[in-house]
Motif scaffolding. Structure first.
Motif, PDB file in Angstrom:
ATOM      1  N   THR A 150      72.843 -56.777  89.665  1.00 13.37           N
ATOM      2  CA  THR A 150      71.859 -57.203  88.659  1.00 13.37           C
ATOM      3  C   THR A 150      72.544 -57.839  87.456  1.00 13.37           C
ATOM      4  O   THR A 150      72.073 -58.847  86.922  1.00 13.37           O
ATOM      5  CB  THR A 150      71.023 -55.998  88.211  1.00 13.37           C
ATOM      6  N   LEU A 151      73.670 -57.261  87.020  1.00  9.35           N
ATOM      7  CA  LEU A 151      74.406 -57.826  85.891  1.00  9.35           C
ATOM      8  C   LEU A 151      74.916 -59.225  86.205  1.00  9.35           C
ATOM      9  O   LEU A 151      74.873 -60.122  85.348  1.00  9.35           O
ATOM     10  CB  LEU A 151      75.571 -56.914  85.519  1.00  9.35           C
ATOM     11  N   LEU A 152      75.402 -59.435  87.420  1.00  7.81           N
ATOM     12  CA  LEU A 152      75.887 -60.762  87.794  1.00  7.81           C
ATOM     13  C   LEU A 152      74.761 -61.788  87.753  1.00  7.81           C
ATOM     14  O   LEU A 152      74.941 -62.910  87.247  1.00  7.81           O
ATOM     15  CB  LEU A 152      76.510 -60.704  89.192  1.00  7.81           C
ATOM     16  N   ARG A 153      73.600 -61.415  88.288  1.00  7.58           N
ATOM     17  CA  ARG A 153      72.452 -62.336  88.225  1.00  7.58           C
ATOM     18  C   ARG A 153      71.985 -62.541  86.790  1.00  7.58           C
ATOM     19  O   ARG A 153      71.615 -63.655  86.402  1.00  7.58           O
ATOM     20  CB  ARG A 153      71.301 -61.802  89.076  1.00  7.58           C
ATOM     21  N   TRP A 154      72.001 -61.481  85.993  1.00  8.97           N
ATOM     22  CA  TRP A 154      71.518 -61.545  84.622  1.00  8.97           C
ATOM     23  C   TRP A 154      72.436 -62.421  83.772  1.00  8.97           C
ATOM     24  O   TRP A 154      71.974 -63.191  82.931  1.00  8.97           O
ATOM     25  CB  TRP A 154      71.438 -60.134  84.065  1.00  8.97           C
ATOM     26  N   ILE A 155      73.755 -62.317  83.994  1.00 12.32           N
ATOM     27  CA  ILE A 155      74.694 -63.160  83.256  1.00 12.32           C
ATOM     28  C   ILE A 155      74.448 -64.631  83.577  1.00 12.32           C
ATOM     29  O   ILE A 155      74.469 -65.496  82.691  1.00 12.32           O
ATOM     30  CB  ILE A 155      76.140 -62.752  83.591  1.00 12.32           C
ATOM     31  N   GLU A 156      74.194 -64.923  84.854  1.00  9.96           N
ATOM     32  CA  GLU A 156      73.905 -66.302  85.239  1.00  9.96           C
ATOM     33  C   GLU A 156      72.615 -66.791  84.587  1.00  9.96           C
ATOM     34  O   GLU A 156      72.538 -67.928  84.106  1.00  9.96           O
ATOM     35  CB  GLU A 156      73.802 -66.396  86.767  1.00  9.96           C
ATOM     36  N   GLN A 157      71.608 -65.941  84.544  1.00 13.82           N
ATOM     37  CA  GLN A 157      70.333 -66.350  83.961  1.00 13.82           C
ATOM     38  C   GLN A 157      70.431 -66.523  82.454  1.00 13.82           C
ATOM     39  O   GLN A 157      69.763 -67.386  81.876  1.00 13.82           O
ATOM     40  CB  GLN A 157      69.243 -65.326  84.289  1.00 13.82           C
ATOM     41  N   LEU A 158      71.263 -65.707  81.795  1.00  6.78           N
ATOM     42  CA  LEU A 158      71.379 -65.800  80.335  1.00  6.78           C
ATOM     43  C   LEU A 158      71.933 -67.139  79.888  1.00  6.78           C
ATOM     44  O   LEU A 158      71.710 -67.549  78.743  1.00  6.78           O
ATOM     45  CB  LEU A 158      72.273 -64.675  79.808  1.00  6.78           C
ATOM     46  N   SER A 159      72.649 -67.832  80.785  1.00 11.10           N
ATOM     47  CA  SER A 159      73.207 -69.131  80.413  1.00 11.10           C
ATOM     48  C   SER A 159      72.128 -70.172  80.156  1.00 11.10           C
ATOM     49  O   SER A 159      72.382 -71.180  79.489  1.00 11.10           O
ATOM     50  CB  SER A 159      74.154 -69.622  81.507  1.00 11.10           C
ATOM     51  N   SER A 160      70.931 -69.958  80.694  1.00  8.52           N
ATOM     52  CA  SER A 160      69.847 -70.931  80.499  1.00  8.52           C
ATOM     53  C   SER A 160      68.558 -70.307  79.990  1.00  8.52           C
ATOM     54  O   SER A 160      67.612 -71.038  79.656  1.00  8.52           O
ATOM     55  CB  SER A 160      69.555 -71.652  81.820  1.00  8.52           C
ATOM     56  N   PHE A 161      68.492 -68.983  79.902  1.00  7.85           N
ATOM     57  CA  PHE A 161      67.240 -68.313  79.537  1.00  7.85           C
ATOM     58  C   PHE A 161      66.823 -68.690  78.115  1.00  7.85           C
ATOM     59  O   PHE A 161      67.580 -68.507  77.158  1.00  7.85           O
ATOM     60  CB  PHE A 161      67.421 -66.801  79.642  1.00  7.85           C
ATOM     61  N   GLY A 162      65.629 -69.228  77.985  1.00  9.06           N
ATOM     62  CA  GLY A 162      65.115 -69.626  76.685  1.00  9.06           C
ATOM     63  C   GLY A 162      65.515 -71.015  76.244  1.00  9.06           C
ATOM     64  O   GLY A 162      65.023 -71.504  75.226  1.00  9.06           O
ATOM     65  N   ARG A 163      66.417 -71.667  76.995  1.00 11.42           N
ATOM     66  CA  ARG A 163      66.809 -73.024  76.645  1.00 11.42           C
ATOM     67  C   ARG A 163      65.656 -73.978  76.915  1.00 11.42           C
ATOM     68  O   ARG A 163      64.796 -73.726  77.748  1.00 11.42           O
ATOM     69  CB  ARG A 163      68.047 -73.447  77.437  1.00 11.42           C
ATOM     70  N   GLY A 165      65.462 -76.958  78.387  1.00 10.67           N
ATOM     71  CA  GLY A 165      65.344 -77.481  79.745  1.00 10.67           C
ATOM     72  C   GLY A 165      64.799 -76.448  80.714  1.00 10.67           C
ATOM     73  O   GLY A 165      63.945 -76.755  81.552  1.00 10.67           O
ATOM     74  N   ALA A 166      65.283 -75.199  80.585  1.00 13.72           N
ATOM     75  CA  ALA A 166      64.793 -74.136  81.466  1.00 13.72           C
ATOM     76  C   ALA A 166      63.329 -73.833  81.184  1.00 13.72           C
ATOM     77  O   ALA A 166      62.562 -73.525  82.108  1.00 13.72           O
ATOM     78  CB  ALA A 166      65.639 -72.877  81.283  1.00 13.72           C
ATOM     79  N   THR A 167      62.921 -73.919  79.920  1.00 10.83           N
ATOM     80  CA  THR A 167      61.520 -73.672  79.579  1.00 10.83           C
ATOM     81  C   THR A 167      60.622 -74.746  80.176  1.00 10.83           C
ATOM     82  O   THR A 167      59.542 -74.450  80.708  1.00 10.83           O
ATOM     83  CB  THR A 167      61.344 -73.633  78.054  1.00 10.83           C
ATOM     84  N   ILE A 168      61.060 -75.994  80.121  1.00 10.65           N
ATOM     85  CA  ILE A 168      60.286 -77.074  80.750  1.00 10.65           C
ATOM     86  C   ILE A 168      60.157 -76.823  82.245  1.00 10.65           C
ATOM     87  O   ILE A 168      59.082 -77.033  82.836  1.00 10.65           O
ATOM     88  CB  ILE A 168      60.951 -78.434  80.469  1.00 10.65           C
ATOM     89  N   ASN A 169      61.229 -76.366  82.874  1.00  5.50           N
ATOM     90  CA  ASN A 169      61.173 -76.075  84.315  1.00  5.50           C
ATOM     91  C   ASN A 169      60.192 -74.947  84.618  1.00  5.50           C
ATOM     92  O   ASN A 169      59.481 -74.987  85.630  1.00  5.50           O
ATOM     93  CB  ASN A 169      62.562 -75.709  84.822  1.00  5.50           C
ATOM     94  N   LEU A 170      60.148 -73.925  83.762  1.00  3.95           N
ATOM     95  CA  LEU A 170      59.191 -72.833  83.955  1.00  3.95           C
ATOM     96  C   LEU A 170      57.759 -73.341  83.850  1.00  3.95           C
ATOM     97  O   LEU A 170      56.896 -72.979  84.660  1.00  3.95           O
ATOM     98  CB  LEU A 170      59.431 -71.739  82.914  1.00  3.95           C
ATOM     99  N   VAL A 171      57.497 -74.184  82.852  1.00  8.98           N
ATOM    100  CA  VAL A 171      56.150 -74.728  82.683  1.00  8.98           C
ATOM    101  C   VAL A 171      55.789 -75.618  83.866  1.00  8.98           C
ATOM    102  O   VAL A 171      54.656 -75.573  84.373  1.00  8.98           O
ATOM    103  CB  VAL A 171      56.050 -75.515  81.361  1.00  8.98           C
ATOM    104  N   GLU A 172      56.745 -76.402  84.330  1.00 10.49           N
ATOM    105  CA  GLU A 172      56.486 -77.259  85.488  1.00 10.49           C
ATOM    106  C   GLU A 172      56.145 -76.431  86.719  1.00 10.49           C
ATOM    107  O   GLU A 172      55.200 -76.751  87.462  1.00 10.49           O
ATOM    108  CB  GLU A 172      57.702 -78.137  85.781  1.00 10.49           C
ATOM    109  N   ALA A 173      56.894 -75.366  86.944  1.00 14.57           N
ATOM    110  CA  ALA A 173      56.631 -74.523  88.117  1.00 14.57           C
ATOM    111  C   ALA A 173      55.262 -73.863  88.025  1.00 14.57           C
ATOM    112  O   ALA A 173      54.519 -73.802  89.013  1.00 14.57           O
ATOM    113  CB  ALA A 173      57.722 -73.466  88.247  1.00 14.57           C
ATOM    114  N   ALA A 174      54.904 -73.360  86.845  1.00 16.77           N
ATOM    115  CA  ALA A 174      53.592 -72.729  86.672  1.00 16.77           C
ATOM    116  C   ALA A 174      52.472 -73.748  86.852  1.00 16.77           C
ATOM    117  O   ALA A 174      51.432 -73.448  87.454  1.00 16.77           O
ATOM    118  CB  ALA A 174      53.505 -72.074  85.296  1.00 16.77           C
ATOM    119  N   THR A 175      52.667 -74.959  86.344  1.00 17.56           N
ATOM    120  CA  THR A 175      51.659 -76.004  86.491  1.00 17.56           C
ATOM    121  C   THR A 175      51.508 -76.423  87.946  1.00 17.56           C
ATOM    122  O   THR A 175      50.392 -76.645  88.432  1.00 17.56           O
ATOM    123  CB  THR A 175      52.035 -77.220  85.631  1.00 17.56           C
TER     124      THR A 175
END
Length: 417
Positions: A150-163, A165-175
């Protein structure tokens, strides 16, 4: 509450962080106590051979480290929410909060902490015995492996979480999910509606807010029981208020009980959501692009990214199979989503805020031309209308003749004029 509304309630609350964390905590407690339940099946001589005596030290280290990691993760997530609110739009933070990967990471850390604490308490009371410590030791090793992954995945996600570009991707996926759900049931299982009938009884909401969900199956059941026809006027995303009917009943005037049942088929909340409302995701994307074009930010690259994302989503919508899931409820008429309104949600605001920028104007023309090239008549007509308006707005705002000439040439090239 109908089955559809119960499913909606479960889906909405299942996205809340405390729900997932509570489940993981319960699993942690159960895992910690398993050793006491199965200790009679384990030989006592096995404890010394596997080093189960060291489980207390392992649990102490685990409890201290998980408390620190949980605190760090919470502060990081709060910072990401704040960054998304200021850099993108506050409407996007709900997607970050509901992100399953982030929730699972935090819930794993909290569950591991509670597992450690319960295990230490049980050890201090002598609940396990030598045989039970073997089981607890094995469970501790498995928890450590789970935490490491979980820590390995979380460290990878923290590199883009809240950025951004990542936020635009989240909105695109939800849309995209909302658009696909709409295409599977363009009229929510009802018949295509043509608006309010000339004669009927309007039913208004009893509170002010946004329509989040329409239970067409419930409306169909009421219509069948009362031998009437229901014309839905407010789809998900519509603003409900006094004087704005949710629906019109064609037939006998409904009594108070029927009126209440009809209103209950509409879930009304304080904010719009992505579930039954594909337009909302496009609105959120437009807000991100509009904020990027503000003088304080002046980030035309993000606006261009938003135009490309909206173009991609609308091209997928235009070329998708719109056969839907067929007619299930013949007594309920649901209006179609107006394609012109979909385009109005996106391009006028971006064209207005980026009117003086050549690169934004060119990207708008290219994006709209790509949508028109899909061959869908409704989308092509709306795209051409928006392209003409965007071109006129940009030419009026540009002071340099060279920019105006470049934009005219780009528009003529992409539209084949």
């Amino acid at each position: 509450m109908t089955f559809e509304q119960l499913r909606l309630f479960a889906r909405r609350h299942g996205r809340r962080m405390w729900v997932r964390a509570s489940v993981y905590c319960a699993l942690g407690v159960v895992t910690a106590l398993v050793g006491a339940l199965v200790k009679t099946w384990i030989p006592e001589s096995l404890a010394g051979r596997v080093g189960a005596d060291s489980v207390g030290n392992l649990l102490s280290i685990l409890a201290a480290s998980m408390l620190a990691v949980t605190t760090f993760s919470l502060s990081t997530m709060v910072s990401a929410y704040s960054s998304a609110s200021t850099g993108a739009t506050p409407r996007a933070t709900r997607l970050l909060i509901a992100d399953s990967a982030a929730q699972s990471a935090l819930a794993t850390f909290i569950g591991a902490f509670l597992f450690s604490v319960v295990g230490l308490i049980a050890l201090s009371t002598g609940l396990y015995g030598d045989s039970g410590r073997v089981v607890l030791f094995a469970a501790t090793v498995l928890v450590i492996v789970l935490i490491t992954l979980t820590l390995l995945r979380w460290i990878e996600q923290l590199s883009s979480f809240g950025r951004l570009g990542a936020t635009i991707n989240l909105v695109e996926a939800a849309t995209r999910r909302a658009i696909q759900a709409h295409l599977r049931a363009p009229h929510l299982g009802g018949a295509p509606g043509m608006g309010a009938p000339d004669v009927g009884h309007p039913v208004e909401a009893d509170r002010v807010g946004y329509v989040e969900h329409v239970d067409v199956a419930r409306l169909a059941q009421i219509a069948a029981d009362r031998t009437c026809v229901v014309h839905v006027l407010s789809r998900s995303g519509a603003f409900a208020a006094p004087g704005r009917p949710l629906l019109v009943v064609e037939g006998a005037r409904p009594d108070e009980e029927t009126l209440e049942a009809l209103r209950d088929a509409f879930t009304i909340g304080d904010e719009r959501n992505f579930d039954q409302d594909p337009r909302y995701g496009l609105v959120v994307l437009t807000e991100i692009g509009s904020r990027a074009l503000s003088p304080a930010t002046n980030d035309s690259g993000t606006a261009i990214d938003v135009v490309g994302t909206a173009t991609r989503l609308l091209c997928e919508w235009a070329t998708a199979d719109t056969a839907g899931d067929g007619l299930h409820h013949a007594r309920v008429f649901v209006p179609s989503i107006a394609i012109d309104d979909v385009f109005e949600d996106v391009f006028p605001l971006l064209a207005r805020d980026g009117a003086g920028l050549l690169e934004v104007g060119i990207r708008l023309q290219k994006g709209l031309a790509a949508i028109a090239a899909t061959g869908n008549p409704a989308f092509a007509t709306a795209a051409r209308r928006q392209a003409a308006q965007a071109l006129a707005r940009a030419l009026d705002a540009m002071a340099f003749e060279g920019d105006r000439a470049a934009l005219r040439d780009a528009a003529a090239k992409v539209w084949g004029a």
